[in-house]
Design a protein around this motif. Sequence first.
Motif, PDB file in Angstrom:
ATOM      1  N   TYR A 167       0.845  -1.203   0.000  1.00 28.11           N
ATOM      2  CA  TYR A 167       0.000   0.000   0.000  1.00 28.11           C
ATOM      3  C   TYR A 167       0.875   1.246   0.000  1.00 28.11           C
ATOM      4  O   TYR A 167       0.702   2.144  -0.825  1.00 28.11           O
ATOM      5  CB  TYR A 167      -0.928   0.019   1.219  1.00 28.11           C
ATOM      6  N   SER A 168       1.817   1.293   0.927  1.00 20.70           N
ATOM      7  CA  SER A 168       2.674   2.462   1.071  1.00 20.70           C
ATOM      8  C   SER A 168       3.477   2.709  -0.207  1.00 20.70           C
ATOM      9  O   SER A 168       3.542   3.839  -0.709  1.00 20.70           O
ATOM     10  CB  SER A 168       3.611   2.258   2.265  1.00 20.70           C
TER      11      SER A 168
ATOM     12  N   VAL B 106       0.908   3.640  -3.189  1.00 22.72           N
ATOM     13  CA  VAL B 106       0.219   4.922  -3.024  1.00 22.72           C
ATOM     14  C   VAL B 106       1.220   6.074  -3.094  1.00 22.72           C
ATOM     15  O   VAL B 106       0.894   7.139  -3.619  1.00 22.72           O
ATOM     16  CB  VAL B 106      -0.645   4.960  -1.740  1.00 22.72           C
TER      17      VAL B 106
ATOM     18  N   ASP C   4      -1.459   7.341   4.609  1.00 23.15           N
ATOM     19  CA  ASP C   4      -0.104   6.783   4.617  1.00 23.15           C
ATOM     20  C   ASP C   4       0.789   7.545   5.593  1.00 23.15           C
ATOM     21  O   ASP C   4       1.533   6.946   6.378  1.00 23.15           O
ATOM     22  CB  ASP C   4       0.444   6.855   3.187  1.00 23.15           C
TER      23      ASP C   4
END
Length: 138
Positions: free
Chosen positions: A54-55, A58, A82
């Motif tokens: 995700y980090s 994104v 984040d």
Amino acid sequence: MGTSRNFASLVARVILGVIFIFHGWQKLHTNGISATEAFFKSLDIPFPKAAAWYSALVEFGGGILLILGVLMPLVSLLLIADMIGAIFYAHIDKGFWNADGGYELPLALIAGLVAVGLAETGRTGADGYFTSRRRNRV
């Protein structure tokens, strides 16, 4: 939106976008997802593999979208989430100052994301371009 505001929006988006692209690239390629996952695991981040992906995605993809001015409110919210995670899992116990590993930088990034996420991109971003085209048709 005036020319100076268009320019200010563009400058802010490009600077933020470059910062996030570099951090996302670092997680994807320089360190790699496995190392990012291991680091997240050491911080006791829940679901470290999902959080690492995700980090990384994104930050990298969101940085590109910031520069282009695409889906600004959504992209800003995803990146703010984040950065909130970064503050609470990696930085909060180190105090405020960035030099000490504190939360100064992610907090400043959140401020920038709030500003660009709420501002219109004007002619310098895809959101503003398509919005103005829709208005001109009506």
